[in-house]
Scaffold this motif. Structure first.
Motif, PDB file in Angstrom:
ATOM      1  N   ILE A   1     -12.658   9.578   9.491  1.00  0.00           N
ATOM      2  CA  ILE A   1     -11.337   8.943   9.519  1.00  0.00           C
ATOM      3  C   ILE A   1     -10.493   9.532   8.400  1.00  0.00           C
ATOM      4  CG2 ILE A   1     -10.074   6.766   9.337  1.00  0.00           C
ATOM      5  CD1 ILE A   1     -12.610   5.340  10.284  1.00  0.00           C
ATOM      6  N   GLU A   2      -9.333  10.043   8.755  1.00  0.00           N
ATOM      7  CA  GLU A   2      -8.413  10.595   7.765  1.00  0.00           C
ATOM      8  C   GLU A   2      -7.471   9.494   7.287  1.00  0.00           C
ATOM      9  OE1 GLU A   2      -8.405  13.571   6.404  1.00  0.00           O
ATOM     10  OE2 GLU A   2     -10.150  14.229   7.587  1.00  0.00           O
ATOM     11  N   TYR A   3      -7.619   9.101   6.040  1.00  0.00           N
ATOM     12  CA  TYR A   3      -6.760   8.061   5.475  1.00  0.00           C
ATOM     13  C   TYR A   3      -5.611   8.684   4.691  1.00  0.00           C
ATOM     14  CZ  TYR A   3     -10.324   4.602   6.647  1.00  0.00           C
ATOM     15  OH  TYR A   3     -11.199   3.789   7.321  1.00  0.00           O
ATOM     16  N   PRO A   4      -4.423   8.091   4.746  1.00  0.00           N
ATOM     17  CA  PRO A   4      -3.304   8.629   3.958  1.00  0.00           C
ATOM     18  C   PRO A   4      -3.562   8.476   2.468  1.00  0.00           C
ATOM     19  CG  PRO A   4      -2.720   6.513   4.955  1.00  0.00           C
ATOM     20  CD  PRO A   4      -4.042   6.905   5.540  1.00  0.00           C
ATOM     21  N   LYS A   5      -2.990   9.389   1.714  1.00  0.00           N
ATOM     22  CA  LYS A   5      -3.130   9.308   0.265  1.00  0.00           C
ATOM     23  C   LYS A   5      -2.316   8.126  -0.268  1.00  0.00           C
ATOM     24  CE  LYS A   5      -3.993  14.225  -0.570  1.00  0.00           C
ATOM     25  NZ  LYS A   5      -3.546  15.445  -1.285  1.00  0.00           N
ATOM     26  N   PRO A   6      -2.814   7.450  -1.289  1.00  0.00           N
ATOM     27  CA  PRO A   6      -2.049   6.329  -1.863  1.00  0.00           C
ATOM     28  C   PRO A   6      -0.756   6.818  -2.488  1.00  0.00           C
ATOM     29  CG  PRO A   6      -3.956   6.854  -3.224  1.00  0.00           C
ATOM     30  CD  PRO A   6      -4.110   7.661  -1.981  1.00  0.00           C
ATOM     31  N   ASP A   7       0.282   5.985  -2.377  1.00  0.00           N
ATOM     32  CA  ASP A   7       1.581   6.394  -2.906  1.00  0.00           C
ATOM     33  C   ASP A   7       1.829   5.906  -4.325  1.00  0.00           C
ATOM     34  OD1 ASP A   7       2.051   3.688  -2.587  1.00  0.00           O
ATOM     35  OD2 ASP A   7       3.733   3.912  -1.208  1.00  0.00           O
ATOM     36  N   GLY A   8       0.922   5.106  -4.872  1.00  0.00           N
ATOM     37  CA  GLY A   8       1.090   4.612  -6.236  1.00  0.00           C
ATOM     38  C   GLY A   8       2.086   3.483  -6.365  1.00  0.00           C
ATOM     39  N   LYS A   9       2.695   3.070  -5.254  1.00  0.00           N
ATOM     40  CA  LYS A   9       3.650   1.966  -5.275  1.00  0.00           C
ATOM     41  C   LYS A   9       3.116   0.763  -4.502  1.00  0.00           C
ATOM     42  CE  LYS A   9       7.632   5.094  -5.593  1.00  0.00           C
ATOM     43  NZ  LYS A   9       8.889   5.560  -4.930  1.00  0.00           N
ATOM     44  N   LEU A  10       2.723   1.021  -3.246  1.00  0.00           N
ATOM     45  CA  LEU A  10       2.107  -0.028  -2.437  1.00  0.00           C
ATOM     46  C   LEU A  10       0.593   0.127  -2.383  1.00  0.00           C
ATOM     47  CD1 LEU A  10       4.511  -0.174   0.662  1.00  0.00           C
ATOM     48  CD2 LEU A  10       4.514  -1.647  -1.361  1.00  0.00           C
ATOM     49  N   SER A  11       0.144   1.367  -2.339  1.00  0.00           N
ATOM     50  CA  SER A  11      -1.288   1.653  -2.206  1.00  0.00           C
ATOM     51  C   SER A  11      -1.764   2.444  -3.413  1.00  0.00           C
ATOM     52  CB  SER A  11      -1.560   2.429  -0.913  1.00  0.00           C
ATOM     53  OG  SER A  11      -0.700   3.554  -0.789  1.00  0.00           O
ATOM     54  N   PHE A  12      -3.052   2.255  -3.742  1.00  0.00           N
ATOM     55  CA  PHE A  12      -3.589   2.815  -4.974  1.00  0.00           C
ATOM     56  C   PHE A  12      -4.998   3.353  -4.732  1.00  0.00           C
ATOM     57  CE2 PHE A  12      -1.029  -0.979  -5.647  1.00  0.00           C
ATOM     58  CZ  PHE A  12       0.042  -0.473  -6.379  1.00  0.00           C
ATOM     59  N   ASP A  13      -5.381   4.340  -5.531  1.00  0.00           N
ATOM     60  CA  ASP A  13      -6.758   4.815  -5.445  1.00  0.00           C
ATOM     61  C   ASP A  13      -7.682   3.782  -6.083  1.00  0.00           C
ATOM     62  OD1 ASP A  13      -7.541   5.709  -8.362  1.00  0.00           O
ATOM     63  OD2 ASP A  13      -5.530   6.501  -8.038  1.00  0.00           O
ATOM     64  N   ARG A  14      -8.973   3.905  -5.785  1.00  0.00           N
ATOM     65  CA  ARG A  14      -9.914   2.868  -6.211  1.00  0.00           C
ATOM     66  C   ARG A  14     -10.020   2.760  -7.727  1.00  0.00           C
ATOM     67  NH1 ARG A  14     -15.162   4.047  -2.544  1.00  0.00           N
ATOM     68  NH2 ARG A  14     -14.483   6.182  -2.972  1.00  0.00           N
ATOM     69  N   LEU A  15     -10.073   3.888  -8.419  1.00  0.00           N
ATOM     70  CA  LEU A  15     -10.242   3.820  -9.876  1.00  0.00           C
ATOM     71  C   LEU A  15      -9.045   3.179 -10.551  1.00  0.00           C
ATOM     72  CD1 LEU A  15     -11.970   7.224 -10.727  1.00  0.00           C
ATOM     73  CD2 LEU A  15     -12.988   4.944 -10.646  1.00  0.00           C
ATOM     74  N   THR A  16      -7.853   3.469 -10.040  1.00  0.00           N
ATOM     75  CA  THR A  16      -6.660   2.833 -10.606  1.00  0.00           C
ATOM     76  C   THR A  16      -6.720   1.329 -10.407  1.00  0.00           C
ATOM     77  OG1 THR A  16      -5.313   4.805 -10.209  1.00  0.00           O
ATOM     78  CG2 THR A  16      -4.150   2.721 -10.493  1.00  0.00           C
ATOM     79  N   ASN A  17      -7.141   0.900  -9.227  1.00  0.00           N
ATOM     80  CA  ASN A  17      -7.202  -0.531  -8.966  1.00  0.00           C
ATOM     81  C   ASN A  17      -8.310  -1.214  -9.749  1.00  0.00           C
ATOM     82  OD1 ASN A  17      -5.315  -2.022  -7.606  1.00  0.00           O
ATOM     83  ND2 ASN A  17      -6.260  -1.845  -5.592  1.00  0.00           N
ATOM     84  N   VAL A  18      -9.435  -0.528  -9.923  1.00  0.00           N
ATOM     85  CA  VAL A  18     -10.531  -1.125 -10.691  1.00  0.00           C
ATOM     86  C   VAL A  18     -10.071  -1.473 -12.108  1.00  0.00           C
ATOM     87  CG1 VAL A  18     -12.766  -0.624 -11.774  1.00  0.00           C
ATOM     88  CG2 VAL A  18     -12.427  -0.152  -9.353  1.00  0.00           C
ATOM     89  N   ALA A  19      -9.156  -0.677 -12.655  1.00  0.00           N
ATOM     90  CA  ALA A  19      -8.630  -0.982 -13.989  1.00  0.00           C
ATOM     91  C   ALA A  19      -7.951  -2.352 -14.004  1.00  0.00           C
ATOM     92  CB  ALA A  19      -7.649   0.099 -14.428  1.00  0.00           C
TER      93      ALA A  19
END
Length: 544
Positions: free
Chosen positions: A431-449
């Motif tokens: 499954i090809e997922y879109p890259k996070p935009d940093g505004k609405l969606s975030f990568d996992r490490l950023t969110n874990v913070a």
């Protein structure tokens, strides 16, 4: 240290049990052990709470100005999402049990902090930062737990600041660890408590707290969605709860019986936020917290035997979530109350270390059993017939249970475990997922913070592999090693490495772990074992 009752876990079940014990007999010696750095630090729930448990435990809670239960539900919405729009399901065809009238939007972390103050006022001892790492056995009886072991080296040997922990023994031990607790798992295996019951089923729930534009905020509004983006890939849905202070609790649940090993529950959550209606709600806002945890979804037919010599299982350790209502906190509290009453009566009679059979009977025949029996076919019907079939069949069955007090469908079985439901990678496309935009969606490490997770890196990894070769030798060729994707905290990686014969290494970044337990549940080889890290480590949720 000796107590009348030792309680493992300061969640709604454990704290309710402690309070009720002291209400019945102020002279009882009761201790609650909590692995989080403080009470509430590891609590994550939606949450819309049905106050039935609170009404039973603390009938005058509404007069308590300090009670963090201030947002009654004012509006209920059920939506089926498509890629660009939605269809609203009207409320009138739904059974009364699905109504949120009279319920409250809360932070269960804050509710537990408040309950802890009530318990301490009654004389309950509460020890946070005390992870329970071992069971104390007295023959075939659970006699207590070992808590507070700290200071091990990475190889497991005692370090220079090693503390061996304490044995806390009780006439009865209440296990209220939450979903897939490590001690509960050992006890269930030793006493074969699941024999004759369906396997437990699970979901993974991920949650973000957002501060949104006040013009878009509607305090008391509850919205649940199904459909996009999951489609036929997996069952699940979302919740959007408008809480206090212009905050919303935004969550996404994925049933863990999905087959496609390329599916990423976390990425599905991030994609969900780009739906036009959700994006419009979040635009101009900011995410302030993130977390994840597993949810027990098996329902009535998956509740194991709840008693064993010396103790009982409470709350999510017993699997008491009402799946269609997305609620379990009320049943957790009731289970704590029932267990406390059974233990207090036994101690008064001079008993200890036996099985508290009245607890099991009250749980199955009382309000918890009635709550779960009438919805017991919703989850298996979803697994068999999909979302639309479940809405029709499950809804009909719930109506029959409500009006006729019996389920037309009888009791459907769940079948295989969530781990066994995982399909082989060669049967699916990535499954090809879109890259996070940093505004609405975030990568996992950023969110874990934003979960404020911390683990002392010098300790042994609390994520154990039964066989270290399985991830690369078995899971990678057969299942494309799904741990890389089902973990919502980027704990697991497959790293190419030409220096090893296999050409790749399986890396465990245990420092990122948010204690959701998904790996222990979903690993297709059942090779990962989640254990407790040293006390106080893990997420530090502010008001989840």
């Amino acid at each position: 240290m000796d107590y009348d009752v030792v309680i493992v876990g300061a969640g709604p079940a454990g704290l309710s049990a402690a309070i009720r014990l002291k209400q019945i007999n102020p002279d009882l010696q009761v201790v609650v052990l909590e692995k989080g750095s403080e009470v509430g630090a590891h609590i994550l729930s939606g949450a819309v709470i049905d106050p039935v448990g609170l009404d039973r435990l603390l009938p005058d809670w509404r007069e308590d100005k300090d009670a963090p239960i201030k947002v009654p539900v004012t509006q209920d919405n059920f939506l089926v999402l498509g890629p660009a729009g939605h269809v609203r399901i009207p409320n009138w065809p739904m059974p009364r049990l699905m109504s949120n009238h009279g319920n409250y939007i809360v932070s269960m972390g804050n509710v537990c902090r408040w309950l802890a103050t009530k318990a301490e006022e009654l004389g309950v001892e509460i020890f946070p930062g005390m992870a329970c790492s071992q069971i104390v056995w007295d023959g075939q009886r659970v006699a207590g737990v070992v808590a507070g072991e700290m200071g091990k080296n990475p190889d497991g040997t005692p370090g220079p600041n090693y503390e061996p922990g304490m044995e806390l023994r009780g006439k009865y031990v209440f296990i209220a660890e939450g979903v897939r607790g490590s001690l509960a798992k050992q006890i269930m295996e030793r006493f074969d408590l699941s024999a004759g019951h369906e396997p437990q089923k699970f979901g993974i729930g991920m949650k973000e707290i957002w501060e949104i534009d006040p013009a878009k905020h509607s305090e008391g509004t509850v919205t649940h969605t199904m459909g996009w983006p999951l489609g036929k890939n997996a069952g699940g849905g979302s919740f959007i709860y408008h809480a206090e202070n212009n905050q919303i609790f935004l969550g996404f649940v994925v049933h863990l019986n999905y087959a496609n090993p390329y599916l990423s529950p976390y990425q599905e959550f991030q994609r969900f936020k780009h739906h036009p209606e959700i994006a419009a709600l979040l635009e101009g806002g900011k995410r302030v917290a993130y977390g994840a945890r597993a949810i027990s979804e098996g329902g009535y037919q998956s509740i194991p035997k709840l008693t064993f010599p010396g103790g009982v299982l409470l709350g999510c350790s017993a699997g008491l979530v009402n799946v269609p209502r997305i609620k379990g906190n009320h049943n957790a509290m009731l289970s704590g109350i029932h267990a406390a009453e059974a233990a207090a009566a036994a101690i008064t009679e001079g008993r200890e270390g036996d099985e508290l059979s009245p607890y099991e009977q009250e749980l199955r025949d009382g309000p918890i059993g009635r709550d779960l029996k009438r919805v017991r076919n919703v989850k298996p019907s979803w697994s068999r017939t999909g979302m639309v079939g479940s809405l029709a069949l499950g809804g009909l069955d719930m109506w029959a249970a409500t009006l006729l007090r019996r389920n037309l469908l009888g009791t459907w079985k769940h079948g295989k475990t969530d781990a066994a439901a995982t399909g082989k990678a060669d049967k699916f496309k990535p499954i090809e997922y879109p890259k996070p935009d940093g505004k609405l969606s975030f990568d996992r490490l950023t969110n874990v913070a934003f979960s404020f997770t911390n683990h002392e890196e010098s300790q042994p990894s609390h994520l154990k592999l039964k066989d270290p070769t399985v991830p690369i030798r078995v899971n990678l060729p057969e299942f494309a090693e799904p741990a890389q994707r089902y973990c919502p905290a980027a704990v697991y990686e497959v790293v190419e490495d030409a220096s090893v014969p296999e050409g790749a290494r399986f890396v465990i970044n245990f420092q990122n772990c948010v204690h959701c337990k998904t790996c222990d549940i979903k690993d297709p080889s059942q090779n990962i074992v989640w254990t407790t890290p040293q006390g106080g480590d893990g997420p530090n949720y502010p008001n989840m």
